[in-house]
Design a protein around this motif. Structure first.
Motif, PDB file in Angstrom:
ATOM      1  N   SER A  54       0.662  -1.065   0.104  1.00 25.14           N
ATOM      2  CA  SER A  54      -0.016   0.041  -0.118  1.00 25.14           C
ATOM      3  C   SER A  54       0.883   1.295  -0.038  1.00 25.14           C
ATOM      4  O   SER A  54       0.412   2.311  -0.256  1.00 25.14           O
ATOM      5  CB  SER A  54      -0.958   0.056   1.442  1.00 25.14           C
ATOM      6  N   GLY A  55       2.168   1.132   0.393  1.00 25.88           N
ATOM      7  CA  GLY A  55       3.033   2.413   0.490  1.00 25.88           C
ATOM      8  C   GLY A  55       3.049   3.036   1.960  1.00 25.88           C
ATOM      9  O   GLY A  55       3.823   3.832   2.098  1.00 25.88           O
ATOM     10  N   GLY A  56       2.197   2.284   2.734  1.00 22.09           N
ATOM     11  CA  GLY A  56       2.068   3.071   3.961  1.00 22.09           C
ATOM     12  C   GLY A  56       3.075   2.629   5.045  1.00 22.09           C
ATOM     13  O   GLY A  56       3.169   3.065   6.024  1.00 22.09           O
ATOM     14  N   SER A  57       3.944   1.745   4.693  1.00 22.63           N
ATOM     15  CA  SER A  57       5.020   1.203   5.723  1.00 22.63           C
ATOM     16  C   SER A  57       6.278   1.192   4.929  1.00 22.63           C
ATOM     17  O   SER A  57       6.332   0.690   3.760  1.00 22.63           O
ATOM     18  CB  SER A  57       4.592  -0.119   6.118  1.00 22.63           C
ATOM     19  N   THR A  58       7.390   1.873   5.447  1.00 22.76           N
ATOM     20  CA  THR A  58       8.742   1.549   4.986  1.00 22.76           C
ATOM     21  C   THR A  58       9.729   1.218   5.779  1.00 22.76           C
ATOM     22  O   THR A  58       9.211   1.179   7.203  1.00 22.76           O
ATOM     23  CB  THR A  58       8.995   3.313   4.195  1.00 22.76           C
ATOM     24  N   TYR A  59      10.728   0.778   5.330  1.00 20.48           N
ATOM     25  CA  TYR A  59      11.916   0.428   6.298  1.00 20.48           C
ATOM     26  C   TYR A  59      13.076   0.539   5.881  1.00 20.48           C
ATOM     27  O   TYR A  59      13.435   0.457   4.465  1.00 20.48           O
ATOM     28  CB  TYR A  59      11.712  -1.169   6.567  1.00 20.48           C
ATOM     29  N   TYR A  60      14.146   1.069   6.357  1.00 20.62           N
ATOM     30  CA  TYR A  60      15.687   1.322   5.828  1.00 20.62           C
ATOM     31  C   TYR A  60      16.672   0.860   6.687  1.00 20.62           C
ATOM     32  O   TYR A  60      16.398   0.588   7.631  1.00 20.62           O
ATOM     33  CB  TYR A  60      15.617   2.833   5.922  1.00 20.62           C
ATOM     34  N   ALA A  61      17.746   0.307   5.761  1.00 17.95           N
ATOM     35  CA  ALA A  61      19.060   0.062   6.374  1.00 17.95           C
ATOM     36  C   ALA A  61      19.576   1.394   7.386  1.00 17.95           C
ATOM     37  O   ALA A  61      19.023   2.505   6.709  1.00 17.95           O
ATOM     38  CB  ALA A  61      20.058  -0.039   5.408  1.00 17.95           C
ATOM     39  N   ASP A  62      20.222   1.331   8.472  1.00 14.69           N
ATOM     40  CA  ASP A  62      20.535   2.313   9.276  1.00 14.69           C
ATOM     41  C   ASP A  62      21.441   3.218   8.395  1.00 14.69           C
ATOM     42  O   ASP A  62      21.716   4.224   8.572  1.00 14.69           O
ATOM     43  CB  ASP A  62      21.486   1.408  10.577  1.00 14.69           C
ATOM     44  N   SER A  63      22.261   2.589   7.463  1.00 15.80           N
ATOM     45  CA  SER A  63      23.400   3.455   6.800  1.00 15.80           C
ATOM     46  C   SER A  63      22.601   4.407   5.919  1.00 15.80           C
ATOM     47  O   SER A  63      23.489   5.424   5.395  1.00 15.80           O
ATOM     48  CB  SER A  63      24.087   2.352   5.892  1.00 15.80           C
ATOM     49  N   VAL A  64      21.344   4.209   5.659  1.00 15.39           N
ATOM     50  CA  VAL A  64      20.549   5.180   4.648  1.00 15.39           C
ATOM     51  C   VAL A  64      19.606   6.112   5.196  1.00 15.39           C
ATOM     52  O   VAL A  64      18.940   6.750   4.877  1.00 15.39           O
ATOM     53  CB  VAL A  64      20.104   4.618   3.364  1.00 15.39           C
ATOM     54  N   GLN A  65      19.247   5.865   6.636  1.00  8.08           N
ATOM     55  CA  GLN A  65      17.994   6.261   7.213  1.00  8.08           C
ATOM     56  C   GLN A  65      18.489   7.636   7.369  1.00  8.08           C
ATOM     57  O   GLN A  65      19.535   8.240   7.738  1.00  8.08           O
ATOM     58  CB  GLN A  65      18.102   5.668   8.809  1.00  8.08           C
ATOM     59  N   GLY A  66      17.182   8.519   7.019  1.00  8.02           N
ATOM     60  CA  GLY A  66      17.380   9.954   7.151  1.00  8.02           C
ATOM     61  C   GLY A  66      18.127  10.509   5.916  1.00  8.02           C
ATOM     62  O   GLY A  66      17.740  11.726   5.617  1.00  8.02           O
ATOM     63  N   ARG A  67      18.559   9.716   5.129  1.00  6.79           N
ATOM     64  CA  ARG A  67      19.178  10.454   3.605  1.00  6.79           C
ATOM     65  C   ARG A  67      18.229   9.997   2.526  1.00  6.79           C
ATOM     66  O   ARG A  67      18.262  10.548   1.262  1.00  6.79           O
ATOM     67  CB  ARG A  67      20.691  10.024   3.742  1.00  6.79           C
ATOM     68  N   PHE A  68      17.884   8.586   2.588  1.00 11.37           N
ATOM     69  CA  PHE A  68      17.200   7.786   1.440  1.00 11.37           C
ATOM     70  C   PHE A  68      15.596   7.849   1.784  1.00 11.37           C
ATOM     71  O   PHE A  68      15.222   7.654   2.916  1.00 11.37           O
ATOM     72  CB  PHE A  68      17.524   6.601   1.127  1.00 11.37           C
ATOM     73  N   THR A  69      14.747   8.012   0.530  1.00 14.93           N
ATOM     74  CA  THR A  69      13.338   7.839   0.722  1.00 14.93           C
ATOM     75  C   THR A  69      12.885   7.037  -0.270  1.00 14.93           C
ATOM     76  O   THR A  69      13.128   7.049  -1.487  1.00 14.93           O
ATOM     77  CB  THR A  69      12.565   9.179   0.864  1.00 14.93           C
ATOM     78  N   ILE A  70      12.008   6.009   0.093  1.00 11.59           N
ATOM     79  CA  ILE A  70      11.517   4.982  -0.638  1.00 11.59           C
ATOM     80  C   ILE A  70       9.865   5.329  -0.966  1.00 11.59           C
ATOM     81  O   ILE A  70       9.363   5.780  -0.027  1.00 11.59           O
ATOM     82  CB  ILE A  70      11.737   3.663  -0.454  1.00 11.59           C
ATOM     83  N   SER A  71       9.340   5.238  -2.137  1.00 10.17           N
ATOM     84  CA  SER A  71       7.883   5.703  -2.418  1.00 10.17           C
ATOM     85  C   SER A  71       7.465   4.863  -3.505  1.00 10.17           C
ATOM     86  O   SER A  71       8.483   4.252  -4.348  1.00 10.17           O
ATOM     87  CB  SER A  71       7.794   7.258  -2.452  1.00 10.17           C
ATOM     88  N   ARG A  72       6.119   4.705  -3.708  1.00  7.20           N
ATOM     89  CA  ARG A  72       5.608   4.303  -4.790  1.00  7.20           C
ATOM     90  C   ARG A  72       4.569   4.899  -5.306  1.00  7.20           C
ATOM     91  O   ARG A  72       3.885   5.480  -4.482  1.00  7.20           O
ATOM     92  CB  ARG A  72       5.226   2.745  -4.203  1.00  7.20           C
ATOM     93  N   ASN A  73       4.031   4.471  -6.631  1.00 10.63           N
ATOM     94  CA  ASN A  73       2.991   5.225  -7.312  1.00 10.63           C
ATOM     95  C   ASN A  73       2.444   3.761  -7.877  1.00 10.63           C
ATOM     96  O   ASN A  73       2.657   3.265  -8.871  1.00 10.63           O
ATOM     97  CB  ASN A  73       3.392   5.880  -8.536  1.00 10.63           C
TER      98      ASN A  73
END
Length: 122
Positions: A54-73
């Motif tokens: 749904s795009g409602g939940s995301t999860y990041y590796a610690d090394s990219v948290q705060g710098r990378f953003t995942i999204s979907r259309n």
């Protein structure tokens, strides 16, 4: 079955930004959780980010948290990875992945794209 095609890689200076795209095709593409992995030369392929169906939940590796953003259309069945404040250590081939759940796509995804090269110069 789902087919994945990445685009958007390239060469950027440290501190810059890039946005990767992953186009998913197939009748059930909207039903998959999606993710990104990366593999640097001589190293293992590592998880970067994941997003739920749904795009409602995301999860990041610690090394990219705060710098990378995942999204979907979901209308376009496309997943994006916005990468900001890039560092030379982000240099890698980036792969799009898909599977039925967030856990599966973060650990053992069934479907992979062909990869796109990201190079960050210092």
């Amino acid at each position: 079955q789902v087919q994945l095609v990445e685009s958007g890689g390239g060469l950027v200076q440290a501190g810059g930004s890039l946005r990767l795209s992953c186009a998913a095709s197939g009748r059930t593409a909207r039903l998959y959780a999606m993710g990104w992995f990366r593999q640097a030369p001589g190293k293992e392929r590592n998880f970067v980010a994941a997003i739920s169906r749904s795009g409602g939940s995301t999860y990041y590796a610690d090394s990219v948290q705060g710098r990378f953003t995942i999204s979907r259309n979901n209308a376009e069945t496309t997943v994006y990875l916005q990468m900001n404040s890039l560092k030379p250590e982000d240099t890698a081939v980036y792969y799009c992945a898909a599977d039925g759940s967030m856990l599966e796509v973060r650990t053992t995804p069934s479907y992979w794209g062909q990869g796109t090269q990201v190079t960050v110069s210092s």
